[in-house]
Design an enzyme around this catalytic site. Sequence first.
Site, PDB file in Angstrom:
ATOM      1  N   ILE A 139       1.650  -2.958   6.277  1.00  0.00           N
ATOM      2  CA  ILE A 139       2.201  -1.859   5.225  1.00  0.00           C
ATOM      3  C   ILE A 139       1.434  -0.753   4.957  1.00  0.00           C
ATOM      4  O   ILE A 139       1.921   0.284   4.243  1.00  0.00           O
ATOM      5  CB  ILE A 139       2.431  -2.699   3.787  1.00  0.00           C
ATOM      6  N   GLY A 140       0.490  -0.600   5.520  1.00  0.00           N
ATOM      7  CA  GLY A 140      -0.626   0.281   5.360  1.00  0.00           C
ATOM      8  C   GLY A 140      -1.689   0.459   6.165  1.00  0.00           C
ATOM      9  O   GLY A 140      -2.084  -0.775   6.598  1.00  0.00           O
TER      10      GLY A 140
ATOM     11  N   LYS B 145      -6.765  -2.653   7.764  1.00  0.00           N
ATOM     12  CA  LYS B 145      -5.067  -2.830   7.276  1.00  0.00           C
ATOM     13  C   LYS B 145      -4.702  -3.349   6.181  1.00  0.00           C
ATOM     14  O   LYS B 145      -5.541  -4.321   5.910  1.00  0.00           O
ATOM     15  CB  LYS B 145      -4.465  -2.883   8.677  1.00  0.00           C
ATOM     16  N   VAL B 146      -3.760  -2.980   5.827  1.00  0.00           N
ATOM     17  CA  VAL B 146      -2.759  -3.575   4.696  1.00  0.00           C
ATOM     18  C   VAL B 146      -1.655  -4.206   5.077  1.00  0.00           C
ATOM     19  O   VAL B 146      -0.861  -3.648   5.691  1.00  0.00           O
ATOM     20  CB  VAL B 146      -2.793  -2.846   3.449  1.00  0.00           C
TER      21      VAL B 146
ATOM     22  N   ASP C 210     -10.355   8.071  -8.015  1.00  0.00           N
ATOM     23  CA  ASP C 210      -9.395   8.421  -7.242  1.00  0.00           C
ATOM     24  C   ASP C 210      -7.819   8.278  -7.544  1.00  0.00           C
ATOM     25  O   ASP C 210      -7.132   7.652  -6.628  1.00  0.00           O
ATOM     26  CB  ASP C 210      -9.833   7.965  -5.751  1.00  0.00           C
TER      27      ASP C 210
END
Lengths: 333, 378
Positions: A19-20, A26-27, A146
Amino acid sequence: MEASNAITGSFDYEILAEIGEGAYGKVYKARHLKNKLDFVAIKKIKLEKGADRNGVPSFMIREVAVLRKINTFDHPNIVRLLDVCASCSAQELDLTLVFEYIDMDLASYLKSVPECGLPREKIRGVMWQLLSGLDFLHTHMVIHRDLKPENILISSRGRIKVTDFGLARLYSFNMALTPEVVTLWYRAPEILLYSSYLSSVDVWSAGCVFAELHLLRFIGAPPQEEWPENSPLQHRSFWSETGTHTQNPIANMDELGKDLLLKFLCFKPMKRLSAAEALEHPYFRTEMEALEHPYFKTETEALEHPYFKTETEALEHPYFKTEATSRVVEVWP
Amino acid sequence: MDRGGSVSAFIQCAQSSPSPHRKDSTMVVFTLYECTTKQISPSKRKRQGNASGNEDVTPEDRVEALISRANMRAPVKKARHLRHRKQKIESMLSDSGIEEDFETPSPSPSSDAGCDSPMLGQSHLSTPLIDWQNFREYGDTCYYFQRNNEERYHPVNCLSLQPQVTAEARCKLISWLIPVHRHFNLCFESFCLAVNIMDRFLMTTPVASDCFQLLGVTSLLIACKQVEVYPPRIKQLLALCCDAFTKDQLCNLECIILIKLNFSLTAPTLAFFLEHFTKQRLEGGDELCKRRLSESGQTKNLARTIAELSLADYAFNRYPASLLAICSIRLADQMMDLHYTISQDLSGYPQSVVEDCTESLRLLVSLNGEVLHSLAEL
C-alpha cells in the site's frame, strides 16, 4: 492491551497487498494468521550493512523509541504500534513494524472530496482530533516535525490518527535541532529562517492542514519587527512592503475559524497558539456546547479516554506526595 | 607519527588497553566464556598495552596510566590527562581529514531529516539551540511525566548479574566516556542517556570484560542517534578504542542492545532534571538568584561536573536521577559559597534524603578535587 510489548522474531501475519513505498522500505496491508479479520499495516525496513552506513540509522531508532514511549498511553489520535520484529544477520538488518490498519490518509481523503468542499463540522472534527493528538505528543516531549495530510490517517468512521514518526524526536532543554525537517509546504518560518524551534512548528503545520481542509492555500507577509535579527535571509528580500497581511484569506471559513487559523499561522513561534490553547479556542467550544451533533460523539469519547485520566492521575499520583517518602526510603538500606 | 599511534596512546592512558587480539576475533560474544579464553592476564596486558603505545607514550604517561589503573576511583586523573592530550589529538584529526568527516552530516540518505542538504553550508546555522525560555507551558507537565517514568528506567544494581564487569571497570569506562563526549562536543543529555542504556543493557546480558569498552561506545552511539543532529561516525569511535574492535562487532552489538532494550530508550536523564531545576529556580521568583544570573550559570556548570562524577561512581547507581540532580545543584551552590541554596522542595524529596545524598556527593567531590577543577575548565 492485546499487543505484546516484546520484540518477537516470529511473524504471524499474512501479507495481502502493498500500500505504500518509502525511502527505506515498503508498507503492506496484512492480516493476522489466526484472526483473519484483524487487518494491520506492516512497515518493512531492510538495511544492508554497507560500509558507508553508520549502523542503524537514527530515524529508525527514533521512530521506534518514540512510538514505544507514547504507545503505553494508547491515545486515540496516535497510530498504534502493535509489534516490532527485528532480526539482524551479518549483512542485513530487518525491522518490521506492525501498526493498526487505517483505510486512508487525509491527502487521498481530500482528493475524494466533492468540489463544494467539506462541511464545516467535519473540518472542525478533524482539527479537534488532530490537535488532541498534537497536544498529547507535546506533553510527552515529542515533536512530530513532519505533519502533513499524508501523515494523518482518517478511518472510515472519521477517527484521525497521526502517523509516521520517522522525523519525530524527543525534545528537551538546550537541544540542537536540524532545520531540515517538515515537508516544505508545511514548514514553519522559524525553521526556514534557521531560528530555534519547538513544538510550535507542529502547530504551524496543523494550521496549514486546517487551511488545506478548506481546499485553499494562502500566504501573508510578517511585519518587519518580527523578523529574526540575525537571520541569513533579509525581510526585504521577500516582501517589498510590510503590512500585506491577508485579512480575508478563505471565503468559506467562519469568523472564529479565521481567527484560529491566523493564530496557528502566527509568524512568531512564541506568539503562536499551543495545541492545548487551540483546543480551548471558541472555534471548538461553541460547537461543542451547541448541540449534540452525532459527529461530536467521537470527541466526547476522546475526552473520556484513559489518556486524559492518566494525565490527571500523573499529577495526582501519590508518588509526588506522601508516598515519595516511603518509596525513597525503601531504596535506602 | 601516525594518527593511530597517538589515539592509541590516548586510549591506553585513559582506559586499560583492550587486548590487541580483539581485532581478528570475528564476533563479540556476550557469553562470559568465549571471551575469557582469549583474555590475557592483567599483568601481561599492561605490558602489552604500553609496548604497543609507540613513541608517543612518554614515561610519565606510563606512570600516570599505572596510577590511574591503580586508583580507579579517580576519574579525575584520566580526565586531567586527557586535557593536555586533547590538543594534540585535535590537530592530528584535522590533518587526517577526520575532522571534516565529523563536521559533515552523515552521507547516508538517512533520516536526520536529510541533514545532507546542500543548503547547510554554514554548520553553525544548522543547529539552533532551544533555550529554556522557549520551553513553554509544557515544561511542568513534562517534568511530572519524567518523574513518573523515572523508576521504570532506573537500572538499580545493574552489575549484580555481571560475572566479569566490576564497579571499578564501570567507573573507569564512564570516566573515559566523559572526556570522549566532550571531545565530540556532545551534549550532556547524550552522555547521561549513554550511561543509562549501558546500565540497562548490563541488567539484561552478561558482558565479557574485554567487550566492555565496546559496549560503552556503542551505547554512546545509540544515545547520540537519538539526541544529536550529527552523531559521531562509527570509525571515529572505533579509532578511540585503538581499533581494537571491528565495525561489524559494533553494528552487531548495536542491534543486540536495541533488541534487548526493546527500543525503550527514552529514559528521563540527569541532564533533563538539572535543566529543569535550574529553570525552576530562575522562574520561581528567587530574586537573589535572578540578579545573579551569571552565578547561577556557573553553578550549573559545576553541578553538571558533580553529576558526571556521580554517574561514574557505582555507589550512586541507587539514587534516582532527579535526586542526584537536585543534590548536585545544592552542593554546587554550597561550594560556590553562595548565600542561597536551591530549595529541595522543588524536587519533592524529603529533606533527610536530600541531605544524605548531598553529603555522599560532597565526599565524592572531595575525593576527586583535582578532576573537578580540570573538568570544569574543559
